[in-house]
Design a protein around this motif. Structure first.
Motif, PDB file in Angstrom:
ATOM      1  N   VAL A  74       0.838  -1.203   0.000  1.00 30.09           N
ATOM      2  CA  VAL A  74       0.000   0.000   0.000  1.00 30.09           C
ATOM      3  C   VAL A  74       0.872   1.251   0.000  1.00 30.09           C
ATOM      4  CG1 VAL A  74      -1.681   1.336   1.334  1.00 30.09           C
ATOM      5  CG2 VAL A  74      -1.974  -1.132   1.071  1.00 30.09           C
ATOM      6  N   GLN A 129      -7.384  -0.609   3.871  1.00 25.15           N
ATOM      7  CA  GLN A 129      -6.705  -1.215   2.730  1.00 25.15           C
ATOM      8  C   GLN A 129      -5.619  -2.194   3.174  1.00 25.15           C
ATOM      9  OE1 GLN A 129      -5.323   1.879   0.071  1.00 25.15           O
ATOM     10  NE2 GLN A 129      -7.347   2.784  -0.113  1.00 25.15           N
ATOM     11  N   ALA A 151      -9.263  -4.188  -6.926  1.00 26.25           N
ATOM     12  CA  ALA A 151      -9.436  -2.919  -6.225  1.00 26.25           C
ATOM     13  C   ALA A 151      -8.904  -1.749  -7.049  1.00 26.25           C
ATOM     14  CB  ALA A 151      -8.724  -2.980  -4.879  1.00 26.25           C
ATOM     15  N   GLU A 240      -9.942   6.077  -4.307  1.00 31.03           N
ATOM     16  CA  GLU A 240      -9.604   5.449  -3.030  1.00 31.03           C
ATOM     17  C   GLU A 240     -10.818   4.768  -2.402  1.00 31.03           C
ATOM     18  OE1 GLU A 240      -6.717   4.937  -1.808  1.00 31.03           O
ATOM     19  OE2 GLU A 240      -5.636   6.129  -3.280  1.00 31.03           O
ATOM     20  N   SER A 244     -10.866   0.779  -1.700  1.00 26.11           N
ATOM     21  CA  SER A 244     -11.021   0.301  -0.327  1.00 26.11           C
ATOM     22  C   SER A 244     -12.182  -0.683  -0.217  1.00 26.11           C
ATOM     23  CB  SER A 244     -11.244   1.482   0.623  1.00 26.11           C
ATOM     24  OG  SER A 244     -10.136   2.364   0.618  1.00 26.11           O
ATOM     25  N   LEU A 247     -11.420  -4.014  -1.997  1.00 26.48           N
ATOM     26  CA  LEU A 247     -10.513  -4.853  -1.205  1.00 26.48           C
ATOM     27  C   LEU A 247     -11.241  -5.532  -0.050  1.00 26.48           C
ATOM     28  CD1 LEU A 247      -7.093  -2.972  -0.858  1.00 26.48           C
ATOM     29  CD2 LEU A 247      -7.478  -5.277  -1.743  1.00 26.48           C
TER      30      LEU A 247
END
Length: 253
Positions: A74, A129, A151, A240, A244, A247
């Motif tokens: 990440v 994440q 993702a 984002e 998120s 995921l």
């Protein structure tokens, strides 16, 4: 025909230069090129997924824990994107949390500092994440790489859809105004179908990608009502948010 290929090539270079830290040279930048760039955003997701998966796999193979490997992956992705998407998420959170009207919210979002709403949202997103990717990594490198790809492609698809005619620009200037309403609906639909088909053999792939898009779409509707349109920060927040949620869904399946 050569003009179309040239536009496509310039658009792909613009997409890479805008959405990553990779230095590229674009010979021409206009709204035609911007349309190609935003349509090609999921291809940038493929590049990011490859790098993230390599970092994750390397960390796991040298014996690091899944949690640490996920954190490194990440972090690498944040570096590769200049942290711009995370910054956009934080700015949008500050704007929604501190702005009494759209003008005030946009003014807050344009500031260079990050307020308390932004900090909390940023930390929460990164933790989610990392935790979700770590849970996938515990199942194996292949499953973690697939979840990460779902993702990241979902996040870039959210950018593509945000640049269709459904949403205008909240400001007359900036990246949002430049790319707003440039992507035709058929192009966005075609790219979405291509992304879904890439991992259709895995039952969790379309669910994770779709969940990310639905979450980003809900946020975009909220921001369109709140801000009057989208900005560059909104594009980052959508990317984002979709990543998120995708995921988390991949880890839950």
């Amino acid at each position: 025909m050569s003009g179309v290929f040239r536009d496509c090539a310039d658009g792909l270079r613009m997409a890479v230069g805008t959405l990553t830290v990779v230095p590229v040279r674009v010979s021409r930048v206009d709204r035609t090129v911007a349309a190609w760039a935003m349509t090609a955003a999921p291809l940038v997701g493929v590049l990011l997924a490859a790098v993230g998966a390599l970092v994750l796999a390397g960390a796991l193979l040298v014996g690091l824990s899944p949690l640490l490997a996920a954190a490194l992956a990440v972090g690498a992705l944040a570096l590769l994107t200049r942290g711009l998407h995370l910054d956009g998420l934080a700015d949008v959170a500050d704007g929604l949390g501190g702005g009494a009207d759209s003008g005030r919210a946009l003014e807050i979002m344009k500031r260079s500092d990050i307020g308390p709403f932004g900090v909390v949202t940023l930390v929460f997103a990164v933790l989610v994440q990392v935790a979700a990717l770590a849970a996938l990594a515990e199942r194996g490198i292949a499953e973690a790489a697939l979840g990460l790809a779902a993702a990241l492609l979902s996040g870039r698809l959210a950018i593509t859809w945000a640049c269709t005619r459904a949403v205008g620009a909240a400001r007359p200037d900036g990246l949002g105004a430049f790319v707003a309403r440039t992507v035709p609906y058929p192009a966005a639909a075609a790219v979405t179908c291509a992304v879904l088909l890439v991992g259709l053999w895995d039952r969790g792939w379309p669910v994770a990608v779709g969940a990310g898009l639905v979450a980003a779409g809900a946020l975009l509707l909220r921001l369109r009502r709140r801000l009057g349109g989208m900005t560059g920060d909104v594009l980052g927040a959508l990317a984002e948010t979709a990543a998120s949620v995708a995921l988390v869904v991949a880890a839950a399946l």
